[in-house]
Design an enzyme around this catalytic site. Structure first.
Site, mmCIF file in Angstrom:
data_model
loop_
_atom_site.group_PDB
_atom_site.id
_atom_site.type_symbol
_atom_site.label_atom_id
_atom_site.label_comp_id
_atom_site.label_asym_id
_atom_site.label_seq_id
_atom_site.Cartn_x
_atom_site.Cartn_y
_atom_site.Cartn_z
ATOM 1 N N LYS A 1 0.820 -1.215 0.000
ATOM 2 C CA LYS A 1 0.000 0.000 0.000
ATOM 3 C C LYS A 1 0.859 1.273 0.000
ATOM 4 O O LYS A 1 2.065 1.216 0.273
ATOM 5 C CB LYS A 1 -0.950 -0.042 1.204
ATOM 6 C CG LYS A 1 -2.026 -1.133 1.082
ATOM 7 C CD LYS A 1 -2.975 -1.113 2.284
ATOM 8 C CE LYS A 1 -4.130 -2.081 2.096
ATOM 9 N NZ LYS A 1 -5.032 -2.087 3.298
ATOM 10 N N TYR B 1 -12.405 -1.462 -3.806
ATOM 11 C CA TYR B 1 -12.950 -1.540 -2.446
ATOM 12 C C TYR B 1 -14.470 -1.366 -2.428
ATOM 13 O O TYR B 1 -15.025 -0.974 -1.404
ATOM 14 C CB TYR B 1 -12.270 -0.507 -1.547
ATOM 15 C CG TYR B 1 -10.953 -0.987 -0.944
ATOM 16 C CD1 TYR B 1 -10.881 -2.193 -0.243
ATOM 17 C CD2 TYR B 1 -9.799 -0.233 -1.043
ATOM 18 C CE1 TYR B 1 -9.694 -2.637 0.321
ATOM 19 C CE2 TYR B 1 -8.597 -0.673 -0.480
ATOM 20 C CZ TYR B 1 -8.565 -1.885 0.202
ATOM 21 O OH TYR B 1 -7.385 -2.316 0.769
ATOM 22 N N ASN C 1 -1.931 0.332 6.799
ATOM 23 C CA ASN C 1 -1.469 -0.945 7.362
ATOM 24 C C ASN C 1 -0.617 -1.751 6.384
ATOM 25 O O ASN C 1 -0.539 -2.975 6.477
ATOM 26 C CB ASN C 1 -2.662 -1.746 7.893
ATOM 27 C CG ASN C 1 -3.692 -2.034 6.821
ATOM 28 O OD1 ASN C 1 -3.512 -1.695 5.660
ATOM 29 N ND2 ASN C 1 -4.769 -2.689 7.211
ATOM 30 N N HIS D 1 -2.307 -5.397 1.496
ATOM 31 C CA HIS D 1 -3.610 -6.025 1.283
ATOM 32 C C HIS D 1 -3.402 -7.449 0.805
ATOM 33 O O HIS D 1 -2.473 -7.715 0.039
ATOM 34 C CB HIS D 1 -4.416 -5.273 0.206
ATOM 35 C CG HIS D 1 -5.542 -6.104 -0.364
ATOM 36 N ND1 HIS D 1 -6.764 -6.193 0.240
ATOM 37 C CD2 HIS D 1 -5.591 -6.930 -1.447
ATOM 38 C CE1 HIS D 1 -7.542 -7.033 -0.462
ATOM 39 N NE2 HIS D 1 -6.849 -7.491 -1.491
ATOM 40 N N GLU E 1 -9.771 -10.231 -7.874
ATOM 41 C CA GLU E 1 -8.788 -9.160 -7.665
ATOM 42 C C GLU E 1 -7.590 -9.305 -8.611
ATOM 43 O O GLU E 1 -7.105 -8.305 -9.146
ATOM 44 C CB GLU E 1 -8.352 -9.149 -6.199
ATOM 45 C CG GLU E 1 -9.468 -8.685 -5.275
ATOM 46 C CD GLU E 1 -9.158 -8.796 -3.801
ATOM 47 O OE1 GLU E 1 -10.035 -8.426 -2.993
ATOM 48 O OE2 GLU E 1 -8.048 -9.245 -3.427
HETATM 49 P P1 RTP Z 1 -7.357 -5.689 3.156
HETATM 50 O O1 RTP Z 1 -8.722 -5.918 2.539
HETATM 51 O O2 RTP Z 1 -6.729 -4.375 2.734
HETATM 52 O O3 RTP Z 1 -6.429 -6.861 2.930
HETATM 53 O O4 RTP Z 1 -7.503 -5.592 4.749
HETATM 54 P P2 RTP Z 1 -8.400 -6.472 5.708
HETATM 55 O O5 RTP Z 1 -9.127 -7.542 4.935
HETATM 56 O O6 RTP Z 1 -7.534 -6.888 6.844
HETATM 57 O O7 RTP Z 1 -9.412 -5.377 6.236
HETATM 58 P P3 RTP Z 1 -10.826 -4.898 5.626
HETATM 59 O O8 RTP Z 1 -11.827 -5.000 6.718
HETATM 60 O O9 RTP Z 1 -11.114 -5.596 4.330
HETATM 61 O O10 RTP Z 1 -10.561 -3.364 5.365
HETATM 62 C C1 RTP Z 1 -9.952 -2.934 4.168
HETATM 63 C C2 RTP Z 1 -8.961 -1.837 4.484
HETATM 64 O O11 RTP Z 1 -9.674 -0.680 4.915
HETATM 65 C C3 RTP Z 1 -8.878 0.044 5.858
HETATM 66 N N1 RTP Z 1 -9.631 0.161 7.098
HETATM 67 N N2 RTP Z 1 -9.792 1.297 7.717
HETATM 68 N N3 RTP Z 1 -10.564 3.300 9.534
HETATM 69 C C4 RTP Z 1 -10.935 2.058 9.779
HETATM 70 O O12 RTP Z 1 -11.586 1.731 10.749
HETATM 71 C C5 RTP Z 1 -10.527 1.031 8.799
HETATM 72 N N4 RTP Z 1 -10.847 -0.249 8.841
HETATM 73 C C6 RTP Z 1 -10.280 -0.797 7.766
HETATM 74 C C7 RTP Z 1 -7.581 -0.733 6.038
HETATM 75 O O13 RTP Z 1 -6.606 -0.205 5.130
HETATM 76 C C8 RTP Z 1 -8.002 -2.135 5.647
HETATM 77 O O14 RTP Z 1 -6.899 -2.923 5.279
HETATM 78 MG MG MG Z 2 -10.272 -7.138 3.195
#
Ligand code: RTP
Ligand code: MG
Length: 140
Positions: free
Chosen positions: A11, A51, A114, A117, A128
């Site tokens: 990222k 997203y 973070n 992804h 994807e």
């Molecule tokens: P990713 O899709 O990026 O691999 O991450 P993930 O599954 O661990 O998390 P996800 O729930 O799918 O969230 C996608 C990305 O959104 C951002 N995020 N921001 N501000 C917030 O509360 C929040 N929560 C999630 C993060 O960049 C997350 O990786």
């Molecule tokens: Mg995710």
């Protein structure tokens, strides 16, 4: 165990801090192999499409702003159990909760910035990879 493909993004926060090599080293040390890779700078429409599943979430606007704030490195990774393996290597979404030794524990800054992804299942992995790569951009 089946050979799978998964999709990864290094990222913008990690690219900005010059961490591409460190993260790729963790990926290849885990045994995952890189089948395709490129550096891109997404426009808003591309990031919103990627997203789309999160478009109703309160953080969607900020997430898209972040993902288009600079270049990213997208890759298609392959290996045994690649999807779960890469999710485990990334660690929890919030770096504060990520286990030691994971990419997010090492390099994540906060729940949004973070570092990486990874696809969360076989259907999203296929979708994807296809969202970012043409077939001829993947080897093998
Ligand atoms: P990713 O899709 O990026 O691999 O991450 P993930 O599954 O661990 O998390 P996800 O729930 O799918 O969230 C996608 C990305 O959104 C951002 N995020 N921001 N501000 C917030 O509360 C929040 N929560 C999630 C993060 O960049 C997350 O990786
Ligand atoms: Mg995710």
């Amino acid at each position: 165990m089946a050979i799978e493909q998964t999709f990864s993004i290094i990222k913008p926060d990690a690219v900005e801090r010059n961490l591409i090599g460190d993260i790729l080293k963790m990926i290849t040390d885990s045994g995952l192999r890189i089948k395709g890779m490129k550096m891109i700078h997404m426009d808003r429409a591309k990031a919103e499409g990627f997203y789309a599943v999160h478009r109703e979430r309160p953080f969607f606007g900020e997430l898209v702003d972040y993902m288009i704030s600079g270049p990213v490195v997208v890759s298609c990774l392959e290996g045994e159990n690649a999807i779960e393996k890469y999710r485990a290597l990334m660690g929890a979404t919030n770096p504060a909760d990520a286990a030691p030794g994971t990419i997010r524990a090492a390099f994540g800054q906060n729940i949004q910035n973070n570092a990486c992804h990874g696809s969360d299942g076989p259907d999203t992995a296929r979708t994807e990879v296809a969202y970012f790569f043409d077939k001829e951009e993947l080897v093998g």
